[in-house]
Design a protein around this motif. Sequence first.
Motif, PDB file in Angstrom:
ATOM      1  N   ASN A  56      44.564  17.359  31.978  1.00  0.00           N
ATOM      2  CA  ASN A  56      45.923  17.853  31.732  1.00  0.00           C
ATOM      3  C   ASN A  56      45.897  19.083  30.841  1.00  0.00           C
ATOM      4  N   ASP A  57      45.059  19.051  29.824  1.00  0.00           N
ATOM      5  CA  ASP A  57      44.958  20.212  28.935  1.00  0.00           C
ATOM      6  C   ASP A  57      44.444  21.433  29.691  1.00  0.00           C
ATOM      7  N   MET A  58      43.440  21.218  30.556  1.00  0.00           N
ATOM      8  CA  MET A  58      42.904  22.345  31.319  1.00  0.00           C
ATOM      9  C   MET A  58      43.945  22.911  32.278  1.00  0.00           C
ATOM     10  N   ARG A  59      44.776  22.062  32.868  1.00  0.00           N
ATOM     11  CA  ARG A  59      45.815  22.550  33.766  1.00  0.00           C
ATOM     12  C   ARG A  59      46.852  23.370  33.002  1.00  0.00           C
ATOM     13  N   LYS A  60      47.200  22.908  31.802  1.00  0.00           N
ATOM     14  CA  LYS A  60      48.160  23.672  30.997  1.00  0.00           C
ATOM     15  C   LYS A  60      47.584  25.033  30.607  1.00  0.00           C
ATOM     16  N   ILE A  61      46.320  25.010  30.193  1.00  0.00           N
ATOM     17  CA  ILE A  61      45.687  26.279  29.824  1.00  0.00           C
ATOM     18  C   ILE A  61      45.627  27.220  31.021  1.00  0.00           C
ATOM     19  N   SER A  62      45.272  26.697  32.189  1.00  0.00           N
ATOM     20  CA  SER A  62      45.194  27.526  33.391  1.00  0.00           C
ATOM     21  C   SER A  62      46.559  28.085  33.762  1.00  0.00           C
ATOM     22  N   ALA A  63      47.613  27.271  33.592  1.00  0.00           N
ATOM     23  CA  ALA A  63      48.964  27.748  33.920  1.00  0.00           C
ATOM     24  C   ALA A  63      49.376  28.895  33.012  1.00  0.00           C
ATOM     25  N   TRP A  64      49.126  28.758  31.710  1.00  0.00           N
ATOM     26  CA  TRP A  64      49.492  29.833  30.785  1.00  0.00           C
ATOM     27  C   TRP A  64      48.661  31.088  31.042  1.00  0.00           C
ATOM     28  N   VAL A  65      47.393  30.901  31.392  1.00  0.00           N
ATOM     29  CA  VAL A  65      46.560  32.066  31.713  1.00  0.00           C
ATOM     30  C   VAL A  65      47.084  32.766  32.960  1.00  0.00           C
ATOM     31  N   ALA A  66      47.510  32.010  33.964  1.00  0.00           N
ATOM     32  CA  ALA A  66      48.058  32.610  35.180  1.00  0.00           C
ATOM     33  C   ALA A  66      49.328  33.391  34.887  1.00  0.00           C
ATOM     34  N   MET A  67      50.196  32.843  34.025  1.00  0.00           N
ATOM     35  CA  MET A  67      51.431  33.570  33.685  1.00  0.00           C
ATOM     36  C   MET A  67      51.127  34.838  32.892  1.00  0.00           C
ATOM     37  N   ALA A  68      50.117  34.792  32.058  1.00  0.00           N
ATOM     38  CA  ALA A  68      49.755  35.988  31.291  1.00  0.00           C
ATOM     39  C   ALA A  68      49.059  37.023  32.154  1.00  0.00           C
ATOM     40  N   ALA A  69      48.454  36.582  33.276  1.00  0.00           N
ATOM     41  CA  ALA A  69      47.699  37.519  34.118  1.00  0.00           C
ATOM     42  C   ALA A  69      48.614  38.525  34.814  1.00  0.00           C
ATOM     43  N   VAL A  70      49.843  38.105  35.210  1.00  0.00           N
ATOM     44  CA  VAL A  70      50.743  39.011  35.949  1.00  0.00           C
ATOM     45  C   VAL A  70      51.154  40.204  35.101  1.00  0.00           C
ATOM     46  N   PRO A  71      51.764  40.027  33.904  1.00  0.00           N
ATOM     47  CA  PRO A  71      52.102  41.222  33.107  1.00  0.00           C
ATOM     48  C   PRO A  71      50.882  42.014  32.676  1.00  0.00           C
ATOM     49  N   THR A  72      49.748  41.311  32.477  1.00  0.00           N
ATOM     50  CA  THR A  72      48.524  42.034  32.105  1.00  0.00           C
ATOM     51  C   THR A  72      48.093  42.960  33.234  1.00  0.00           C
ATOM     52  N   MET A  73      48.195  42.472  34.478  1.00  0.00           N
ATOM     53  CA  MET A  73      47.803  43.294  35.616  1.00  0.00           C
ATOM     54  C   MET A  73      48.731  44.505  35.762  1.00  0.00           C
ATOM     55  N   VAL A  74      50.039  44.263  35.669  1.00  0.00           N
ATOM     56  CA  VAL A  74      50.999  45.373  35.824  1.00  0.00           C
ATOM     57  C   VAL A  74      50.825  46.380  34.702  1.00  0.00           C
ATOM     58  N   ALA A  75      50.692  45.889  33.471  1.00  0.00           N
ATOM     59  CA  ALA A  75      50.506  46.800  32.346  1.00  0.00           C
ATOM     60  C   ALA A  75      49.198  47.572  32.475  1.00  0.00           C
ATOM     61  N   GLY A  76      48.185  46.925  33.039  1.00  0.00           N
ATOM     62  CA  GLY A  76      46.913  47.611  33.233  1.00  0.00           C
ATOM     63  C   GLY A  76      47.029  48.730  34.250  1.00  0.00           C
ATOM     64  N   ILE A  77      47.789  48.489  35.332  1.00  0.00           N
ATOM     65  CA  ILE A  77      47.958  49.540  36.350  1.00  0.00           C
ATOM     66  C   ILE A  77      48.673  50.746  35.762  1.00  0.00           C
ATOM     67  N   TYR A  78      49.748  50.476  35.004  1.00  0.00           N
ATOM     68  CA  TYR A  78      50.509  51.592  34.451  1.00  0.00           C
ATOM     69  C   TYR A  78      49.853  52.200  33.221  1.00  0.00           C
ATOM     70  N   ARG A 138      55.937  24.004  36.343  1.00  0.00           N
ATOM     71  CA  ARG A 138      56.696  22.830  35.860  1.00  0.00           C
ATOM     72  C   ARG A 138      56.951  21.839  36.981  1.00  0.00           C
ATOM     73  N   ARG A 139      57.309  22.360  38.167  1.00  0.00           N
ATOM     74  CA  ARG A 139      57.570  21.469  39.298  1.00  0.00           C
ATOM     75  C   ARG A 139      56.294  20.732  39.742  1.00  0.00           C
ATOM     76  N   SER A 140      55.163  21.390  39.627  1.00  0.00           N
ATOM     77  CA  SER A 140      53.900  20.766  40.047  1.00  0.00           C
ATOM     78  C   SER A 140      53.314  19.832  38.987  1.00  0.00           C
ATOM     79  N   GLY A 141      53.914  19.815  37.778  1.00  0.00           N
ATOM     80  CA  GLY A 141      53.428  18.932  36.723  1.00  0.00           C
ATOM     81  C   GLY A 141      52.331  19.519  35.875  1.00  0.00           C
ATOM     82  N   TRP A 142      52.038  20.778  36.030  1.00  0.00           N
ATOM     83  CA  TRP A 142      50.991  21.394  35.224  1.00  0.00           C
ATOM     84  C   TRP A 142      51.479  21.729  33.811  1.00  0.00           C
ATOM     85  N   LEU A 143      52.763  21.853  33.640  1.00  0.00           N
ATOM     86  CA  LEU A 143      53.341  22.147  32.323  1.00  0.00           C
ATOM     87  C   LEU A 143      54.388  21.093  31.970  1.00  0.00           C
TER      88      LEU A 143
END
Length: 303
Positions: A241-263, A298-303
């Motif tokens: 459960n802890d690993m799923r939560k960590i993975s979920a937060w990392v995935a959410m942080a990856a999107v703005p990081t990618m966009v900010a990296g492009i710009y 949240r719907r999948s139960g990861w958070l």
Amino acid sequence: MAKIRAGGPRDFLWLGLKDPTDEEFAEVNAELGLHPLAVEDAVSGRQRVKIERYGSTIFAAVKTLAYVEQTSDIETGEIMIFVGDHFVVTVRRGDVAPLAPVRALLESHPEQLASEGADGVLHAVLDTVVDTYLEIDVEVADDLETIEEAVFGSNDTAHSGSIYRLKREVLEFRRAASPLTPAVAWLAGEDGPIESAELRLRFRDVSDHLLRVTDHIETYDRLLADIFNAHLAQISIQQNNDMRKISAWVAMAAVPTMVAGIYGMNFDDMPELHWSFGYPLVVALMALACVFLYRAFRRSGWL
């Protein structure tokens, strides 16, 4: 060293020794002529639990136990008993289960002591030791129930160390009680060394108590193994459960990081750089992407 002499047709001497030296025991052996193998066991100590016959002498090595309330530990001592036709020698090692109450109880019934002789002392000592086992049985059952509630309760507050420690105490309990069961059953049987039918019945009562204790010990051991496996499974599930939560937060942080990296690449031929609402549009896009991912996790139960 304590001595008791019983009078009557089965007169005998009871000699009690507490942590004797080799010289003290050699003096006793010179007077009584004990079997060399039994003497070797008594002198060296730390013997396996057993009751054996050496000629006309019965030799018993018994583990004495005491429950320590503060730490839930089981302390171990040792009593070795030589029973002859006209003598009893008890060798006690450690401070567990003193024999003074046993002697006082026997002295309060002189007629019974005189009729049963040295065999009655053997029964009294074994009965007292087994009664202690019954008391420890109750304490171990309470400790097991506490651990069960800690593991399977709403808030898992158990630790692997506490489960393992109780399992080790149960193992120590088994080492004391299990080998004694067939030995006492031999004393209670008609093919054993006890001549008195009444005394054999009393040994049978001790044997019944021992059987109850050993049955409980086997149950405790199996339950502790199951509880330990369940506890490890709970730890594994919690880690997943802890690993799923960590993975979920990392995935959410990856999107703005990618966009900010492009710009952040500072290329001139990027049409969005000169749009009037380019910056708030990109920020809003990153925020919407994070909200979408958060709701999905949240719907999948990861958070």
